[in-house]
Design a protein around this motif. Sequence first.
Motif, PDB file in Angstrom:
ATOM      1  N   ASN A 161       0.670  -1.489   0.121  1.00 17.63           N
ATOM      2  CA  ASN A 161       0.095   0.120   0.041  1.00 17.63           C
ATOM      3  C   ASN A 161       0.909   1.716  -0.395  1.00 17.63           C
ATOM      4  N   ALA A 162       2.390   1.715   0.800  1.00 19.15           N
ATOM      5  CA  ALA A 162       3.162   2.338   0.961  1.00 19.15           C
ATOM      6  C   ALA A 162       3.415   2.337  -0.447  1.00 19.15           C
ATOM      7  N   GLN A 163       3.445   1.586  -0.965  1.00 15.16           N
ATOM      8  CA  GLN A 163       4.684   1.108  -2.726  1.00 15.16           C
ATOM      9  C   GLN A 163       3.553   2.812  -3.407  1.00 15.16           C
ATOM     10  N   GLN A 164       2.598   2.267  -3.525  1.00 11.17           N
ATOM     11  CA  GLN A 164       1.350   2.476  -4.198  1.00 11.17           C
ATOM     12  C   GLN A 164       1.009   4.337  -4.173  1.00 11.17           C
ATOM     13  N   PHE A 165       1.890   4.801  -2.880  1.00  9.89           N
ATOM     14  CA  PHE A 165       1.478   6.654  -2.609  1.00  9.89           C
ATOM     15  C   PHE A 165       3.109   7.376  -2.690  1.00  9.89           C
ATOM     16  N   LYS A 166       3.787   6.273  -3.015  1.00 11.93           N
ATOM     17  CA  LYS A 166       4.918   6.773  -2.847  1.00 11.93           C
ATOM     18  C   LYS A 166       5.442   8.038  -4.469  1.00 11.93           C
ATOM     19  N   LYS A 167       5.793   9.103  -3.547  1.00 15.48           N
ATOM     20  CA  LYS A 167       6.285  10.403  -4.868  1.00 15.48           C
ATOM     21  C   LYS A 167       7.020  10.229  -5.197  1.00 15.48           C
ATOM     22  N   PHE A 168       8.465   9.299  -4.786  1.00 11.75           N
ATOM     23  CA  PHE A 168       9.514   9.233  -6.199  1.00 11.75           C
ATOM     24  C   PHE A 168       9.535   8.144  -7.030  1.00 11.75           C
ATOM     25  N   ARG A 170      11.178  10.214 -11.794  1.00 13.05           N
ATOM     26  CA  ARG A 170       9.399  10.684 -11.771  1.00 13.05           C
ATOM     27  C   ARG A 170       9.321  11.424 -10.335  1.00 13.05           C
ATOM     28  N   TYR A 171       9.593  12.861 -10.180  1.00 15.52           N
ATOM     29  CA  TYR A 171       8.776  13.050  -8.390  1.00 15.52           C
ATOM     30  C   TYR A 171       7.009  13.611  -8.333  1.00 15.52           C
ATOM     31  N   SER A 172       6.330  12.878  -7.351  1.00 18.33           N
ATOM     32  CA  SER A 172       5.031  13.083  -7.699  1.00 18.33           C
ATOM     33  C   SER A 172       4.467  14.418  -6.134  1.00 18.33           C
ATOM     34  N   PHE A 173       3.196  15.100  -7.017  1.00 14.40           N
ATOM     35  CA  PHE A 173       3.522  16.223  -5.862  1.00 14.40           C
ATOM     36  C   PHE A 173       2.001  15.840  -4.989  1.00 14.40           C
ATOM     37  N   SER A 174       1.901  14.656  -5.327  1.00 14.94           N
ATOM     38  CA  SER A 174       0.551  15.033  -4.661  1.00 14.94           C
ATOM     39  C   SER A 174       1.256  13.044  -4.219  1.00 14.94           C
ATOM     40  N   LYS A 175       0.372  12.621  -2.863  1.00 18.61           N
ATOM     41  CA  LYS A 175       0.456  11.500  -2.635  1.00 18.61           C
ATOM     42  C   LYS A 175      -0.855  10.049  -3.100  1.00 18.61           C
ATOM     43  N   GLN A 176      -1.010  11.056  -4.287  1.00 13.18           N
ATOM     44  CA  GLN A 176      -1.520  10.253  -4.648  1.00 13.18           C
ATOM     45  C   GLN A 176      -1.530  10.422  -6.489  1.00 13.18           C
ATOM     46  N   PRO A 177      -2.206   9.222  -6.888  1.00 17.61           N
ATOM     47  CA  PRO A 177      -1.569   8.506  -8.705  1.00 17.61           C
ATOM     48  C   PRO A 177      -2.633   9.696  -9.131  1.00 17.61           C
ATOM     49  N   GLY A 223      -3.211  13.926 -10.782  1.00 22.69           N
ATOM     50  CA  GLY A 223      -2.637  15.237  -9.893  1.00 22.69           C
ATOM     51  C   GLY A 223      -0.889  15.092 -11.334  1.00 22.69           C
ATOM     52  N   PHE A 224      -0.405  16.324 -10.689  1.00 21.49           N
ATOM     53  CA  PHE A 224       0.735  16.274 -11.179  1.00 21.49           C
ATOM     54  C   PHE A 224       2.073  16.210 -10.791  1.00 21.49           C
ATOM     55  N   SER A 225       2.581  15.806 -12.161  1.00 21.78           N
ATOM     56  CA  SER A 225       4.287  14.926 -11.695  1.00 21.78           C
ATOM     57  C   SER A 225       5.682  15.635 -12.534  1.00 21.78           C
ATOM     58  N   LEU A 226       6.312  15.408 -12.002  1.00 16.30           N
ATOM     59  CA  LEU A 226       7.494  16.002 -12.519  1.00 16.30           C
ATOM     60  C   LEU A 226       8.200  14.140 -13.117  1.00 16.30           C
ATOM     61  N   HIS A 227       8.951  14.267 -14.251  1.00 18.93           N
ATOM     62  CA  HIS A 227       9.232  13.394 -15.196  1.00 18.93           C
ATOM     63  C   HIS A 227      10.733  13.642 -15.670  1.00 18.93           C
ATOM     64  N   PHE A 228      11.458  13.391 -15.092  1.00 13.97           N
ATOM     65  CA  PHE A 228      13.167  13.278 -15.716  1.00 13.97           C
ATOM     66  C   PHE A 228      13.535  12.211 -16.927  1.00 13.97           C
ATOM     67  N   ALA A 255       5.904   6.129 -30.177  1.00 13.99           N
ATOM     68  CA  ALA A 255       4.830   5.235 -29.853  1.00 13.99           C
ATOM     69  C   ALA A 255       6.318   4.500 -28.422  1.00 13.99           C
ATOM     70  N   THR A 256       6.204   5.050 -26.716  1.00 12.39           N
ATOM     71  CA  THR A 256       6.839   4.344 -26.593  1.00 12.39           C
ATOM     72  C   THR A 256       5.549   3.721 -25.584  1.00 12.39           C
ATOM     73  N   ALA A 257       6.289   2.654 -24.499  1.00  9.75           N
ATOM     74  CA  ALA A 257       6.236   1.691 -23.562  1.00  9.75           C
ATOM     75  C   ALA A 257       7.207   1.491 -22.534  1.00  9.75           C
ATOM     76  N   GLY A 258       6.831   1.575 -20.948  1.00 14.62           N
ATOM     77  CA  GLY A 258       7.726   1.229 -19.826  1.00 14.62           C
ATOM     78  C   GLY A 258       7.436   0.665 -18.942  1.00 14.62           C
ATOM     79  N   ILE A 259       8.048   1.105 -18.072  1.00 19.49           N
ATOM     80  CA  ILE A 259       7.979  -0.466 -16.820  1.00 19.49           C
ATOM     81  C   ILE A 259       8.436   1.239 -15.527  1.00 19.49           C
ATOM     82  N   ASN A 260       7.503   1.218 -14.740  1.00 21.60           N
ATOM     83  CA  ASN A 260       7.664   2.468 -13.415  1.00 21.60           C
ATOM     84  C   ASN A 260       7.707   1.547 -11.817  1.00 21.60           C
ATOM     85  N   PHE A 261       9.165   1.817 -10.945  1.00 20.70           N
ATOM     86  CA  PHE A 261       8.706   1.284  -9.699  1.00 20.70           C
ATOM     87  C   PHE A 261       7.996   2.042  -8.884  1.00 20.70           C
TER      88      PHE A 261
END
Length: 224
Positions: A19-26, A59-66, A68-73, A218-224
Motif C-alpha cells: 500500500n505504501a508503494q502505491q503512494f510513494k512520491k519518488f 519521477r517526482y509526484s506532487f501528490s500522494k495519490q496517482p 494530479g501533477f508529477s515531474l518526469h526527467f 510510440a513508447t512503453a515502459g515500466i515504473n517501480f
Amino acid sequence: MKKLPFLAVLILIINLSANAQQFKKFGAGVYGGSQLFGKMYSNDDLSKISGFTAGVDLRYSFSKQPEGFSLHFQPGFNTFRQITESGDNSQVEMETIWKWRAFHLPVLLRYTFSSGKVRPFAEIGPMLRFRQALKVNTSNNICGIAGCYFQETNSDLHPLTTKDAIGLTAGAGVEVDLWKVTIPVSIRIQEGFGTYETNVTFYESAGYQNLKTRVIQATAGINF
C-alpha cells in the motif's frame, strides 16, 4: 502453531509495504519505443520513418495519490532513419537516406486524470538535445539514349550544420497498474525549436537550410 503469529505479522508487513508503494512520491523506471513518423525539413510533410528511443524515467509526484501533477526527467537516446524516393519519370530515379541520432534530456510536467488502475495522462515540457550524428546519402540513377548513369554521394553533416539544442516534448497516454509496477504507454512528439542549417560555404551546391528534425514516437515502459 508458533509460526502462525509470525506469518500473520509477515503478511501484514507485506500488505502495508504494497500500500505504501502505491503512494510513494519518488519513482524510477525505464522506457523504450519506435519512431513512427518524422521529417527533416520544416516545409515537408511527416512521413514514415524508422528508429528507436530508449531511456530512463525519474519521477517526482506532487501528490500522494496517482491523480494530479508529477515531474518526469527522462534522459534518453534516439535514432532516426528516413528514406525518400522521387523522380520525374522512369528514366530518373532519386533516393535520399537521412540518418540521425541524439541524446535527449527532457523535463516533463505530467497530469494524470484519475487514481484508478488505468489512468490517462498528458505531458509537456522542454528538452535539451545533444546531436551525435547527422548523415545524408543521395543516389541518382539517370537513364537516356546513351545508357544509364548512377551517382552516389555521402555527406557527414554533423560537423557542418548548426544544432537545434533546445526543443519540446509533448505527449499523451495511459498508465496501467500491473501487480506492483506501473506500465505507461504513450504517443509523443519531439522537435527542436526553430530550424538549423549548414554553417560552411558549399561551392558546388547551396548547402542545406530550413532543417527541422521532428519525430512522432510510440513508447512503453515500466515504473517501480
